[in-house]
Every structure is written in structure tokens, then in C-alpha cells.
Design an enzyme around this catalytic site. Structure first.
Site, PDB file in Angstrom:
ATOM      1  N   HIS A  86      -3.482   5.889   3.679  1.00 22.05           N
ATOM      2  CA  HIS A  86      -4.265   4.729   3.228  1.00 22.05           C
ATOM      3  C   HIS A  86      -3.685   3.422   3.754  1.00 22.05           C
ATOM      4  CE1 HIS A  86      -5.985   1.925   0.133  1.00 22.05           C
ATOM      5  NE2 HIS A  86      -7.005   2.761   0.174  1.00 22.05           N
ATOM      6  N   VAL A 105      -8.736  -7.209  13.280  1.00 21.43           N
ATOM      7  CA  VAL A 105      -9.242  -8.575  13.096  1.00 21.43           C
ATOM      8  C   VAL A 105      -8.289  -9.605  13.688  1.00 21.43           C
ATOM      9  CG1 VAL A 105      -9.994 -10.293  11.395  1.00 21.43           C
ATOM     10  CG2 VAL A 105     -10.425  -7.860  10.996  1.00 21.43           C
ATOM     11  N   ASP A 123      14.058   2.194  -0.706  1.00 21.29           N
ATOM     12  CA  ASP A 123      14.826   2.127   0.533  1.00 21.29           C
ATOM     13  C   ASP A 123      14.076   1.235   1.525  1.00 21.29           C
ATOM     14  OD1 ASP A 123      12.935   3.648   2.155  1.00 21.29           O
ATOM     15  OD2 ASP A 123      13.692   5.461   1.201  1.00 21.29           O
ATOM     16  N   ALA A 178      -8.119  -8.325  -8.614  1.00 22.85           N
ATOM     17  CA  ALA A 178      -9.197  -8.942  -7.841  1.00 22.85           C
ATOM     18  C   ALA A 178      -9.893 -10.073  -8.587  1.00 22.85           C
ATOM     19  CB  ALA A 178     -10.225  -7.880  -7.426  1.00 22.85           C
ATOM     20  N   ASP A 212       0.835  -1.192   0.000  1.00 26.45           N
ATOM     21  CA  ASP A 212       0.000   0.000   0.000  1.00 26.45           C
ATOM     22  C   ASP A 212       0.877   1.252   0.000  1.00 26.45           C
ATOM     23  OD1 ASP A 212      -2.372   1.797   0.817  1.00 26.45           O
ATOM     24  OD2 ASP A 212      -3.278  -0.192   0.794  1.00 26.45           O
ATOM     25  N   ASP A 257      10.382  -0.090   0.880  1.00 23.34           N
ATOM     26  CA  ASP A 257       9.718   1.008   0.182  1.00 23.34           C
ATOM     27  C   ASP A 257      10.115   0.931  -1.285  1.00 23.34           C
ATOM     28  OD1 ASP A 257       8.964   3.432  -0.964  1.00 23.34           O
ATOM     29  OD2 ASP A 257       9.329   4.569   0.873  1.00 23.34           O
ATOM     30  N   SER A 315     -11.305  -0.848  -0.363  1.00 22.29           N
ATOM     31  CA  SER A 315      -9.979  -0.957   0.263  1.00 22.29           C
ATOM     32  C   SER A 315     -10.091  -1.263   1.748  1.00 22.29           C
ATOM     33  CB  SER A 315      -9.190   0.352   0.098  1.00 22.29           C
ATOM     34  OG  SER A 315      -8.638   0.457  -1.167  1.00 22.29           O
TER      35      SER A 315
END
Length: 462
Positions: free
Chosen positions: A210, A221, A186, A302, A161, A181, A354
């Protein structure tokens, strides 16, 4: 043998000379046929070279004037290439797709979070964790029952993400040392606001936070599971297919049990198909957002059959007005006004598929914690067979919201066997079945068996 090899080399050379001539003729006599429509990174293509057939990347580069930007997997012949100045991506890809030296060639498609619409952006909720810990989704998904059995210890969920706030009080103790990242190249995948409109849509940092929000839902969860933060989207919520594939590969190699993709693209990518297949073969379940277009059009990744496609519903289990739907969707989960972690050190509300997707990733982590050997296909089946029907709440979307509303508690609590029939034949956990057969699955064990041959009693394709 030598004569055959020489003949093959001459075939490759002949093809290369022919293609080179076509490319230079195109450049000499016409302007590019396609303008940059923001579906892909300008000037970049992804190719898979037919290494087994004797082709080489050097030969391909010589033909097209391309250069290697990055090597995804040299042994498999997968490369990211930079086009020569003035060459149009779509024109070159069209020619490459007919080149026998290449198994596939495609643009480096953009991937994006679905929540770029300003109407779906976040709302700051302050520093109080109580709204996060007491929101409606907890009861809808039967989380309290699930947590009596497991909190997800031992499971790892990779969140691909915008990054994660690494020192967020709720998340810091639950992040893996393995992280990266891919935007800044990095080892610090921080979820950051850069104050710039990087994608030119007149919105600034619409994607920032996000990834932290998504990670917080996984933690809600599966609070004992570990989260692997991998930054593949910038602060405007945009990345590309190639870095996404790199991150999926990294997650698999570094012990992820589940990969969460709260992002998508309109175009199907052969590179992503390949890496997702590899992830599934390695025992990793991939969940992905179905998208926020209120459309039945398939979204990728998806709609890949090896991915759990997650759509969103609200507090009454009615389809969210923005949520995509279709026979390709696998499951429905709350996705409206979800409260979760957000930079810096606080909480925010956000709506979208999302937000629905990490609920399922967390559910998969709980299941994997209870049964570490359960393969991805069986985890998917378990989530689906324990789902609650929501056709009554969605009369206009019957059969288009997956198996129904996920029931996390039912998927991890030992119970009697469930009986399942499908409208297609197939193979589940080694058990072959036809479209009229009745299967039984042990919820606690995940073991499948043929209960009886449905054709014997004339059930039909039900």
C-alpha cells in the site's frame, strides 16, 4: 506562596486517593464493562498531564496503577501509558476524563488504511511502466500542463503508510535519508509481506504494498519531489494513533512540506488534533483519505479543518461507488483502478480514496515548489479555487464532493486572477471577509485581496 502550594498538593492528593478508591472498588465488584471492540489498542491510554497546573505523571500513575510505555513530549505532559492487568480501557478513560490533573485522556485508537475490504485489494500489473505513465488520471488532472512549469523540485512529501520498497527502480532515487519504521522501531521502513494474519480478519498481508503504491502516485504527480517514507501501518494495513502522531512529528521536524495520510479512523483523537495543529503552524500541509464506506460519516483525521480531505471519482468524474462524501470533504481526485509502483520492482492497480489522496499531496508539492513560502491554508485554497466543477456528473452529491475535480495544471500555471465567494466568513492570508464578499486571488502568487463588499449588491450567502 508556600501555603497555596501545599493546598494544591493536598487537592491533587485528595483527588488521587478518591480515584484510586473508585478504581479498586470497580475492580473488586465488577468485571470490565466493555469488551475489546478492536477500535483501540487493549491496555493502553494516551494522556496529557496538566503540567502548568502542577500535576505530575508520577501522581497520575500512582492513582491509576499505570506505567509509562513511551513519552511523546515530556514538556507538554503527553504520555502513552500501560494499564494495570484487568483494568478496562474505556472504564479508566471515563474516570480520567474527569480528573483535573489531566487535560485529556483517550484510548490509543487504531488507524487503518481504507482499502482493507477484499473487493478493493490490488491487482498485479507486471513490470512495464507504460500503463503507469499513460493512465487516465494524468489527463484528468492536467498533469502535462503542470509539468511544463514544475516537477516539484525542492519539495518533500512524507508518506505515512506501510513503508516503501526502498530499492524500487522508480522510487529509489527519490527517497529522503530521513526515514523511520514505527512498527518495528528501526530506521528501515520497508514495505514488506510477513505472511501472517496479524489483525485476525482471515486476510493475510492485505495492506502490504500500500505504501509503495501511494509513494508512486506522489512521484507520478511530482517526479522531482523527495518522498520521506515513514512506516506507521503493518502488512495488514493497521497501526495506531500514538505511532501516527510520532511520525507526523518526525516529518515536521525533518523538513516535510506535505504529509500524506492514506489512512484514517472512526474516532476523533485529541492527540492527533494537537499534532496536526502543530504541523499546520510549522507550514506543513496534511492530506488524508476520506474513506471507502460510501458514507457521509466524518472520518478522522480527514475531517479535521486543517487537513485536506480527499475523496475519489472515476474516469467520468462520477463519485466512486465506495467513496465517502459530505460537506467536510475538500476535493475530489481519480481513485479507481490507479496504476502505481508495487513490490517487488513492479506495478499494480488499486482503487480507493487512499489512491486519490497522494495525487493531492503531489499537487501540493508542485505548488510549494513554485511558491515555497505559501502557507498550508493558501495551498488548500489554491487547489480548491482552481478545481473543475463536477456537479453535473454527480447530481445526487452536489456540494458533497468538495470544490470539485482537482486541476493540477491550473493550480501551478500563472493566469489571471480568480474571483471567489464563500458561504461563510473567515480569514485567508490575513484578509478578513464576510459571507457575501468577493475575494480575488492571484493563482501564480497566491496573494488574496478583498475585491468588493458583496453585501453592497445583495448577493446573499453565495
Amino acid at each position: 506562596m508556600k501555603k497555596r502550594a501545599v493546598r494544591k498538593n493536598w487537592l491533587w492528593t485528595g483527588w488521587g486517593l478518591l480515584m484510586a478508591g473508585m478504581i479498586w472498588a470497580m475492580m473488586a465488584w465488577s468485571a470490565p464493562l466493555h469488551a475489546d471492540d478492536d477500535d483501540y489498542v487493549d491496555g493502553q491510554v494516551v494522556v496529557k498531564v496538566n503540567v502548568a497546573g502542577g500535576a505530575t505523571i508520577e501522581g497520575v500513575n500512582a492513582t491509576y496503577g499505570t506505567t509509562i510505555l513511551d513519552i511523546f513530549l515530556e514538556s507538554a505532559g503527553i504520555y502513552l501509558l500501560q494499564l494495570a492487568p484487568g483494568h478496562d480501557v474505556e472504564d479508566i478513560v471515563e474516570i480520567m476524563q474527569n480528573d483535573p490533573r489531566l487535560i485529556y485522556a483517550e484510548p490509543n485508537f487504531f488507524s487503518e488504511m481504507p482499502e482493507g475490504d477484499p473487493s478493493e485489494t490490488w491487482a498485479w500489473g507486471g513490470y512495464d511502466p507504460n500503463p503507469y505513465l499513460g493512465q487516465y488520471a494524468i489527463a484528468m488532472l492536467n498533469l502535462a500542463v503542470a509539468h511544463e512549469v514544475t516537477l516539484g523540485s525542492g519539495a518533500v512529501v512524507a508518506v505515512l503508510d506501510t513503508g516503501v520498497q526502498a530499492d524500487h527502480p522508480r522510487l529509489a532515487a527519490h527517497l529522503t535519508a530521513a526515514r523511520y519504521d514505527y512498527i518495528d522501531d528501526d530506521p528501515f521502513p520497508d514495505d514488506e509481506f510477513n505472511g501472517l494474519d496479524d489483525d485476525g480478519d482471515s486476510l493475510v498481508d492485505e495492506g502490504a504494498g500500500h505504501g509503495t503504491h501511494v509513494a508512486g502516485i506522489v512521484n507520478l504527480v511530482a517526479p522531482a519531489a523527495q518522498i520521506m517514507p515513514l512506516r506507521v501501518l503493518d502488512s495488514d494495513g493497521r497501526g495506531n494513533d500514538y505511532v501516527l502522531a510520532e511520525a507526523v512529528q518526525f516529518a515536521v521536524q525533518n523538513g516535510a512540506d506535505v504529509i500524506n495520510l492514506s489512512l484514517g479512523m472512526a474516532e476523533q483523537s485529541e492527540l492527533m488534533e494537537e499534532v496536526i495543529a502543530s504541523a499546520a503552524a510549522a507550514g506543513v500541509l496534511v492530506t488524508a483519505a476520506a474513506g471507502n464506506l460510501d458514507s457521509s460519516s466524518e472520518q478522522y483525521p480527514a475531517s479535521n479543518p486543517q487537513v485536506m480531505a480527499v475523496t475519489a471519482v472515476g474516469p467520468t468524474a462520477a463519485k466512486s461507488y465506495f467513496a465517502n462524501y459530505g460537506e467536510w470533504v475538500d476535493i475530489a481526485v481519480p481513485g479507481e483502478s490507479i496504476t502505481s509502483t508495487f513490490p517487488v520492482d513492479g506495478y499494480a492497480q488499486w482503487s480507493g480514496t487512499s489512491m486519490a489522496t497522494p495525487f493531492v499531496a503531489g499537487q501540493a508539492a508542485l505548488i510549494r515548489s513554485v511558491n515555497p513560502a505559501l502557507p498550508p491554508a493558501d495551498i488548500t485554497a489554491l487547489i480548491q479555487v482552481t478545481a473543475q466543477p463536477i456537479d453535473e456528473e454527480n447530481p445526487n452529491y452536489v456540494g458533497l464532493l468538495g470544490a470539485g475535480l482537482a486541476d493540477v495544471g491550473a493550480s501551478v500555471v500563472p493566469s489571471d486572477s480568480l474571483f471567489v465567494s464563500s458561504n461563510t466568513g473567515g480569514l485567508v492570508n490575513g484578509v478578513p471577509f464576510a459571507d457575501e464578499d468577493i475575494l480575488t486571488v492571484g493563482v501564480s502568487t497566491g496573494l488574496w485581496a478583498l475585491y468588493f463588499d458583496g453585501s453592497d449588491v445583495g448577493l446573499g450567502a453565495t
